[in-house]
Motif scaffolding. Sequence first.
Motif, PDB file in Angstrom:
ATOM      1  N   PHE A  25       0.566  -1.258   0.081  1.00 40.15           N
ATOM      2  CA  PHE A  25       0.067   0.045   0.042  1.00 40.15           C
ATOM      3  C   PHE A  25       0.714   1.066   0.117  1.00 40.15           C
ATOM      4  O   PHE A  25       0.667   1.957  -0.755  1.00 40.15           O
ATOM      5  N   PRO A  26       1.837   1.429   1.035  1.00 44.13           N
ATOM      6  CA  PRO A  26       2.633   2.670   0.898  1.00 44.13           C
ATOM      7  C   PRO A  26       3.596   2.828  -0.418  1.00 44.13           C
ATOM      8  O   PRO A  26       3.624   3.834  -0.974  1.00 44.13           O
ATOM      9  N   ILE A  27       4.006   1.489  -1.067  1.00 46.38           N
ATOM     10  CA  ILE A  27       4.682   2.024  -1.962  1.00 46.38           C
ATOM     11  C   ILE A  27       4.010   2.340  -3.439  1.00 46.38           C
ATOM     12  O   ILE A  27       4.253   3.241  -4.157  1.00 46.38           O
TER      13      ILE A  27
ATOM     14  N   ASN B  96      13.060  10.235  12.197  1.00 45.32           N
ATOM     15  CA  ASN B  96      12.410   9.413  11.180  1.00 45.32           C
ATOM     16  C   ASN B  96      13.276   9.151  10.116  1.00 45.32           C
ATOM     17  O   ASN B  96      13.836  10.167   9.653  1.00 45.32           O
ATOM     18  N   VAL B  97      13.693   7.729   9.753  1.00 42.89           N
ATOM     19  CA  VAL B  97      14.582   7.646   8.699  1.00 42.89           C
ATOM     20  C   VAL B  97      14.274   8.258   7.435  1.00 42.89           C
ATOM     21  O   VAL B  97      15.126   8.712   6.828  1.00 42.89           O
ATOM     22  N   PHE B  98      13.176   8.009   7.007  1.00 46.34           N
ATOM     23  CA  PHE B  98      12.772   8.672   5.871  1.00 46.34           C
ATOM     24  C   PHE B  98      12.679  10.233   5.572  1.00 46.34           C
ATOM     25  O   PHE B  98      13.243  10.926   4.659  1.00 46.34           O
ATOM     26  N   PHE B  99      12.642  10.756   6.864  1.00 47.72           N
ATOM     27  CA  PHE B  99      12.604  12.049   6.609  1.00 47.72           C
ATOM     28  C   PHE B  99      14.005  12.605   6.671  1.00 47.72           C
ATOM     29  O   PHE B  99      14.487  13.623   5.835  1.00 47.72           O
ATOM     30  N   ARG B 100      15.000  11.984   7.175  1.00 44.17           N
ATOM     31  CA  ARG B 100      16.280  12.333   7.225  1.00 44.17           C
ATOM     32  C   ARG B 100      16.972  11.986   5.535  1.00 44.17           C
ATOM     33  O   ARG B 100      17.603  13.052   5.189  1.00 44.17           O
ATOM     34  N   THR B 154      10.190   9.412  -0.357  1.00 42.34           N
ATOM     35  CA  THR B 154      10.225   9.353   1.224  1.00 42.34           C
ATOM     36  C   THR B 154       9.421  10.066   1.858  1.00 42.34           C
ATOM     37  O   THR B 154       9.135   9.727   2.910  1.00 42.34           O
ATOM     38  N   GLY B 155       9.298  11.303   1.225  1.00 45.99           N
ATOM     39  CA  GLY B 155       8.262  12.167   1.837  1.00 45.99           C
ATOM     40  C   GLY B 155       6.809  11.472   2.254  1.00 45.99           C
ATOM     41  O   GLY B 155       6.485  11.510   3.442  1.00 45.99           O
ATOM     42  N   ARG B 156       6.437  10.813   1.328  1.00 44.44           N
ATOM     43  CA  ARG B 156       5.037   9.913   1.628  1.00 44.44           C
ATOM     44  C   ARG B 156       5.374   8.730   2.598  1.00 44.44           C
ATOM     45  O   ARG B 156       4.447   8.630   3.610  1.00 44.44           O
ATOM     46  N   LEU B 157       6.572   8.113   2.840  1.00 46.62           N
ATOM     47  CA  LEU B 157       6.929   7.007   3.594  1.00 46.62           C
ATOM     48  C   LEU B 157       7.121   7.800   5.011  1.00 46.62           C
ATOM     49  O   LEU B 157       6.961   6.866   6.106  1.00 46.62           O
ATOM     50  N   ILE B 158       7.253   9.106   5.387  1.00 49.53           N
ATOM     51  CA  ILE B 158       7.604   9.643   6.462  1.00 49.53           C
ATOM     52  C   ILE B 158       6.194   9.053   7.530  1.00 49.53           C
ATOM     53  O   ILE B 158       6.516   8.894   8.751  1.00 49.53           O
ATOM     54  N   ALA B 159       5.117   8.995   6.996  1.00 49.57           N
ATOM     55  CA  ALA B 159       3.889   8.694   7.700  1.00 49.57           C
ATOM     56  C   ALA B 159       3.995   7.440   8.243  1.00 49.57           C
ATOM     57  O   ALA B 159       3.094   7.125   9.428  1.00 49.57           O
ATOM     58  N   TYR B 160       4.868   6.255   7.823  1.00 46.87           N
ATOM     59  CA  TYR B 160       4.989   5.256   8.491  1.00 46.87           C
ATOM     60  C   TYR B 160       6.158   5.048   9.657  1.00 46.87           C
ATOM     61  O   TYR B 160       7.145   5.666   9.272  1.00 46.87           O
ATOM     62  N   ASN B 161       5.653   4.523  10.634  1.00 43.56           N
ATOM     63  CA  ASN B 161       6.693   4.294  11.621  1.00 43.56           C
ATOM     64  C   ASN B 161       7.402   3.073  11.936  1.00 43.56           C
ATOM     65  O   ASN B 161       7.911   2.788  13.017  1.00 43.56           O
TER      66      ASN B 161
END
Lengths: 156, 185
Positions: A25-27, B96-100, B154-161
Amino acid sequence: MLEPFFRWCESTLVGQAVANSVWAFPILEAVHLLGLCLLGGALLVVDLRMLGLGLTGQSVSRLARHARPWLIAALAVMVATGIPLFLSEAIKAYYNTSFRVKMSTLPVALGFTFGVRERVARNEGMEPGPRCKVIGAVSLALWFTVAAAGRWIGFS
Amino acid sequence: MIERFLAWLGETPWSVALLESLYAWPLVESTHVLTLGLFVGATIMMDLRLTGLAFRNVPVQSFTGRLLPWTHAGFIVMTVTGLLLFYSQPLRYYHNVFFRVKVLVMIAAGVNAFVFHRGAHRRAADWGADAIPPRAARIAGTVSLTAWAVVVVTGRLIAYNWFDCDIQPQPGWVNWLAGCEAVTE
């Protein structure tokens, strides 16, 4: 009325595979966003020009011709990622007002883009007239509604 | 030091109010996402021209002269909304890894744009009308396309923890990248 159909959508192989995966979903969402960027660019270059803004050194028809394959590519990416995203949460989507707004506006936006905007843009030169400007503004408004409602699906 | 500052920032009343708001946060986030269409969209169009993949008979100077102001306007909206989102949860985003990764790649994209405007673009009068721009411009366009795609993903993935410091155990390199030692100490 359509609820059984939405239930069936969610039960499909693709729907279940995406729903049960951590990464899918995220991808798919991220690629859907990349499609949004490309779509935004391909639309804006032409819509702004139709409004007499942006790349004013070029004719409307030339920009529209160049942008067209990228617009279609962007829509292909959006649909290819949007369908599995939808399938994975079809029942939630069925009860989601934003989803309904998005899906009602999308066919109008598509029909307007390829039925009206493209025909007008094809014959428009360096000085877009009032009709051309209205069409550029309507195109922006329609696609903005689709995108905004799309983003709001996750919030409502 | 920076930890303590960000922890304090996250406890300021406006930060808490933004994070807990019913509509403000979603509206700021939606503006951030929709402006992608303007900012990254316009950037992609110019990059496609620089790589020679699109708009081949539109001079490059048209893009840098007349589309770039729109890109800049988009960038300002992205920055303001992005800073507000960061302000709503500073410590969480900082670790957050994605944010970095996103911030690092944005810096790289900025350097790439700077090098292009100081270098190849200065001589655009010579090559701007060419269907296929010179190598330096094609490289700048390709680097920009790649960098902004990574920033969006990566911006979108910041939402995931998944890789947050409070989700353990994680591989050592993930904790290193997220700077988790500072949190546990």
